[in-house]
Write a protein that holds these residues in place. Structure first.
Motif, PDB file in Angstrom:
ATOM      1  N   ASP A 106     -52.410  28.711  31.562  1.00 10.48           N
ATOM      2  CA  ASP A 106     -50.969  28.888  31.735  1.00 10.48           C
ATOM      3  C   ASP A 106     -50.264  28.859  30.390  1.00 10.48           C
ATOM      4  O   ASP A 106     -50.899  28.756  29.334  1.00 10.48           O
ATOM      5  CB  ASP A 106     -50.413  27.799  32.667  1.00 10.48           C
ATOM      6  N   ASP A 107     -48.938  28.937  30.433  1.00  8.75           N
ATOM      7  CA  ASP A 107     -48.164  29.017  29.194  1.00  8.75           C
ATOM      8  C   ASP A 107     -48.191  27.727  28.383  1.00  8.75           C
ATOM      9  O   ASP A 107     -47.876  27.733  27.203  1.00  8.75           O
ATOM     10  CB  ASP A 107     -46.717  29.432  29.483  1.00  8.75           C
ATOM     11  N   ASN A 108     -48.559  26.600  29.010  1.00 12.95           N
ATOM     12  CA  ASN A 108     -48.720  25.366  28.251  1.00 12.95           C
ATOM     13  C   ASN A 108     -49.920  25.439  27.311  1.00 12.95           C
ATOM     14  O   ASN A 108     -50.057  24.603  26.412  1.00 12.95           O
ATOM     15  CB  ASN A 108     -48.898  24.170  29.193  1.00 12.95           C
ATOM     16  N   ILE A 109     -50.786  26.402  27.538  1.00  6.80           N
ATOM     17  CA  ILE A 109     -51.931  26.631  26.657  1.00  6.80           C
ATOM     18  C   ILE A 109     -51.671  27.796  25.712  1.00  6.80           C
ATOM     19  O   ILE A 109     -51.859  27.679  24.494  1.00  6.80           O
ATOM     20  CB  ILE A 109     -53.205  26.907  27.492  1.00  6.80           C
ATOM     21  N   THR A 110     -51.201  28.918  26.251  1.00  4.24           N
ATOM     22  CA  THR A 110     -51.059  30.125  25.428  1.00  4.24           C
ATOM     23  C   THR A 110     -49.968  29.985  24.373  1.00  4.24           C
ATOM     24  O   THR A 110     -50.171  30.391  23.218  1.00  4.24           O
ATOM     25  CB  THR A 110     -50.768  31.344  26.308  1.00  4.24           C
ATOM     26  N   VAL A 111     -48.816  29.433  24.742  1.00  3.97           N
ATOM     27  CA  VAL A 111     -47.696  29.372  23.790  1.00  3.97           C
ATOM     28  C   VAL A 111     -48.036  28.544  22.553  1.00  3.97           C
ATOM     29  O   VAL A 111     -47.908  29.040  21.415  1.00  3.97           O
ATOM     30  CB  VAL A 111     -46.418  28.859  24.481  1.00  3.97           C
ATOM     31  N   PRO A 112     -48.478  27.287  22.693  1.00  4.87           N
ATOM     32  CA  PRO A 112     -48.758  26.526  21.466  1.00  4.87           C
ATOM     33  C   PRO A 112     -49.951  27.052  20.689  1.00  4.87           C
ATOM     34  O   PRO A 112     -49.945  27.010  19.447  1.00  4.87           O
ATOM     35  CB  PRO A 112     -49.004  25.102  21.984  1.00  4.87           C
ATOM     36  N   LEU A 113     -50.987  27.572  21.382  1.00  3.96           N
ATOM     37  CA  LEU A 113     -52.150  28.074  20.666  1.00  3.96           C
ATOM     38  C   LEU A 113     -51.814  29.311  19.848  1.00  3.96           C
ATOM     39  O   LEU A 113     -52.257  29.449  18.703  1.00  3.96           O
ATOM     40  CB  LEU A 113     -53.283  28.382  21.642  1.00  3.96           C
ATOM     41  N   VAL A 114     -51.046  30.224  20.432  1.00  2.29           N
ATOM     42  CA  VAL A 114     -50.650  31.429  19.693  1.00  2.29           C
ATOM     43  C   VAL A 114     -49.773  31.054  18.498  1.00  2.29           C
ATOM     44  O   VAL A 114     -49.974  31.557  17.381  1.00  2.29           O
ATOM     45  CB  VAL A 114     -49.921  32.419  20.618  1.00  2.29           C
ATOM     46  N   ALA A 115     -48.801  30.176  18.733  1.00  2.00           N
ATOM     47  CA  ALA A 115     -47.922  29.761  17.643  1.00  2.00           C
ATOM     48  C   ALA A 115     -48.717  29.096  16.524  1.00  2.00           C
ATOM     49  O   ALA A 115     -48.516  29.398  15.332  1.00  2.00           O
ATOM     50  CB  ALA A 115     -46.853  28.811  18.170  1.00  2.00           C
ATOM     51  N   LEU A 116     -49.639  28.221  16.882  1.00  2.00           N
ATOM     52  CA  LEU A 116     -50.447  27.525  15.877  1.00  2.00           C
ATOM     53  C   LEU A 116     -51.322  28.504  15.110  1.00  2.00           C
ATOM     54  O   LEU A 116     -51.408  28.441  13.875  1.00  2.00           O
ATOM     55  CB  LEU A 116     -51.306  26.456  16.553  1.00  2.00           C
ATOM     56  N   ALA A 117     -51.980  29.408  15.827  1.00  2.00           N
ATOM     57  CA  ALA A 117     -52.879  30.353  15.171  1.00  2.00           C
ATOM     58  C   ALA A 117     -52.134  31.214  14.154  1.00  2.00           C
ATOM     59  O   ALA A 117     -52.616  31.425  13.027  1.00  2.00           O
ATOM     60  CB  ALA A 117     -53.557  31.240  16.222  1.00  2.00           C
ATOM     61  N   ILE A 118     -50.965  31.704  14.524  1.00  2.86           N
ATOM     62  CA  ILE A 118     -50.208  32.560  13.605  1.00  2.86           C
ATOM     63  C   ILE A 118     -49.690  31.762  12.416  1.00  2.86           C
ATOM     64  O   ILE A 118     -49.702  32.234  11.274  1.00  2.86           O
ATOM     65  CB  ILE A 118     -49.057  33.260  14.345  1.00  2.86           C
ATOM     66  N   LEU A 119     -49.245  30.543  12.669  1.00  3.55           N
ATOM     67  CA  LEU A 119     -48.794  29.698  11.562  1.00  3.55           C
ATOM     68  C   LEU A 119     -49.927  29.450  10.572  1.00  3.55           C
ATOM     69  O   LEU A 119     -49.718  29.475   9.349  1.00  3.55           O
ATOM     70  CB  LEU A 119     -48.265  28.359  12.095  1.00  3.55           C
ATOM     71  N   LEU A 120     -51.132  29.214  11.085  1.00  3.88           N
ATOM     72  CA  LEU A 120     -52.267  28.950  10.193  1.00  3.88           C
ATOM     73  C   LEU A 120     -52.630  30.197   9.389  1.00  3.88           C
ATOM     74  O   LEU A 120     -53.029  30.086   8.223  1.00  3.88           O
ATOM     75  CB  LEU A 120     -53.462  28.477  11.013  1.00  3.88           C
ATOM     76  N   VAL A 121     -52.500  31.369   9.988  1.00  2.35           N
ATOM     77  CA  VAL A 121     -52.804  32.617   9.277  1.00  2.35           C
ATOM     78  C   VAL A 121     -51.744  32.918   8.224  1.00  2.35           C
ATOM     79  O   VAL A 121     -52.058  33.234   7.066  1.00  2.35           O
ATOM     80  CB  VAL A 121     -52.927  33.789  10.263  1.00  2.35           C
ATOM     81  N   LEU A 122     -50.488  32.797   8.611  1.00  2.00           N
ATOM     82  CA  LEU A 122     -49.400  33.130   7.683  1.00  2.00           C
ATOM     83  C   LEU A 122     -49.184  32.045   6.637  1.00  2.00           C
ATOM     84  O   LEU A 122     -48.783  32.331   5.504  1.00  2.00           O
ATOM     85  CB  LEU A 122     -48.088  33.333   8.462  1.00  2.00           C
ATOM     86  N   ASN A 123     -49.418  30.794   7.029  1.00  2.00           N
ATOM     87  CA  ASN A 123     -49.253  29.640   6.145  1.00  2.00           C
ATOM     88  C   ASN A 123     -47.906  29.681   5.410  1.00  2.00           C
ATOM     89  O   ASN A 123     -47.834  29.623   4.182  1.00  2.00           O
ATOM     90  CB  ASN A 123     -50.385  29.573   5.134  1.00  2.00           C
ATOM     91  N   PRO A 124     -46.800  29.781   6.156  1.00  2.00           N
ATOM     92  CA  PRO A 124     -45.488  29.858   5.502  1.00  2.00           C
ATOM     93  C   PRO A 124     -45.080  28.519   4.894  1.00  2.00           C
ATOM     94  O   PRO A 124     -45.564  27.456   5.306  1.00  2.00           O
ATOM     95  CB  PRO A 124     -44.547  30.230   6.665  1.00  2.00           C
ATOM     96  N   ALA A 125     -44.211  28.573   3.923  1.00  2.00           N
ATOM     97  CA  ALA A 125     -43.689  27.353   3.312  1.00  2.00           C
ATOM     98  C   ALA A 125     -42.604  26.781   4.214  1.00  2.00           C
ATOM     99  O   ALA A 125     -41.640  27.469   4.532  1.00  2.00           O
ATOM    100  CB  ALA A 125     -43.128  27.642   1.924  1.00  2.00           C
ATOM    101  N   PRO A 126     -42.743  25.529   4.635  1.00  2.00           N
ATOM    102  CA  PRO A 126     -41.714  24.941   5.515  1.00  2.00           C
ATOM    103  C   PRO A 126     -40.415  24.674   4.767  1.00  2.00           C
ATOM    104  O   PRO A 126     -40.425  24.407   3.560  1.00  2.00           O
ATOM    105  CB  PRO A 126     -42.363  23.629   5.992  1.00  2.00           C
ATOM    106  N   ASN A 127     -39.317  24.753   5.483  1.00  2.00           N
ATOM    107  CA  ASN A 127     -38.004  24.450   4.903  1.00  2.00           C
ATOM    108  C   ASN A 127     -37.732  22.956   4.852  1.00  2.00           C
ATOM    109  O   ASN A 127     -36.789  22.523   4.179  1.00  2.00           O
ATOM    110  CB  ASN A 127     -36.907  25.129   5.727  1.00  2.00           C
ATOM    111  N   ILE A 128     -38.505  22.186   5.597  1.00  2.00           N
ATOM    112  CA  ILE A 128     -38.240  20.741   5.705  1.00  2.00           C
ATOM    113  C   ILE A 128     -39.179  19.976   4.786  1.00  2.00           C
ATOM    114  O   ILE A 128     -40.374  20.231   4.780  1.00  2.00           O
ATOM    115  CB  ILE A 128     -38.436  20.281   7.171  1.00  2.00           C
TER     116      ILE A 128
END
Length: 212
Positions: free
Chosen positions: A190-212
């Motif tokens: 369900d979306d409790n699995i897909t949403v955080p996993l997709v967000a995490l995977a893309i963040l790890l690939v892009l590795n953006p600099a956080p504003n905080i």
């Protein structure tokens, strides 16, 4: 802080939402509608609130991860015994268990792999606040559990500014994508699995600099 947050979650799930369920049903709200309102309230006031606080009050993900796994186990036991917490659980799915498990896994993975807690916290903020607002909109419009693009638009309106606040344009873009992904489920995934996993995977690939 960990003990205080854990106690708050136990009070919220074991007492406050039970009383809220009883009040809603008494006022004529359908039982399933009341249950799903409660799930979304728990998403926001337990999962979402704690996810926002963790980067500011914890030095490692260890304790939040352990507590999330304890909560996942406590959520699973009623399904195993057949004695559900009827004010927020339903027999046909264990998505609340998924929520707790993914909360802990994504937080720990994002944090440990990057050294920055926001890589773990932002995906579960999307899951917590984003999925909650979709459910609230769904309940208001349809009075039953179903997917609606209106809910996904509401999710985007909530999560895109949060994503931009934490990771700028990259965070906003990931939030928009997750708002689309939330619309789809794949059997027990369900979306409790897909949403955080997709967000995490893309963040790890892009590795953006956080504003905080």
């Amino acid at each position: 802080m960990a003990a205080a947050l854990f106690i708050w979650i136990m009070i919220l799930t074991g007492f406050l939402t039970k009383r809220l369920y009883e009040a809603m049903v008494k006022r004529g709200v359908k039982e399933r509608v009341a249950i799903y309102y409660n799930r979304k309230i728990i998403h926001i006031l337990a999962g979402g609130l704690v996810a926002v606080l963790v980067p500011f009050y914890f030095k490692t993900p260890l304790i939040p991860f352990i507590l999330a796994m304890i909560l996942a186990a406590l959520s699973y036991i009623p399904y195993k015994t057949g004695r559900l917490f009827y004010w927020y659980q339903v027999p046909e799915n264990m998505y609340d268990v998924h929520f707790c498990a993914m909360w802990g896994i994504c937080l720990a993975a994002g944090w440990l792999l990057t050294g920055n807690p926001w890589f773990g916290a932002l995906p579960i903020i999307f899951m917590s606040f984003g999925d909650a607002v979709t459910g609230i909109v769904r309940n208001l419009l349809f009075k039953r559990r179903t997917k609606s693009w209106w809910g996904n638009l509401a999710m985007a309106a909530v999560t895109i500014p949060v994503g931009a606040w934490v990771f700028g344009a990259a965070g906003a873009g990931i939030a928009a994508l997750c708002s689309l992904i939330e619309h789809y489920e794949f059997g027990a995934i369900d979306d409790n699995i897909t949403v955080p996993l997709v967000a995490l995977a893309i963040l790890l690939v892009l590795n953006p600099a956080p504003n905080i």
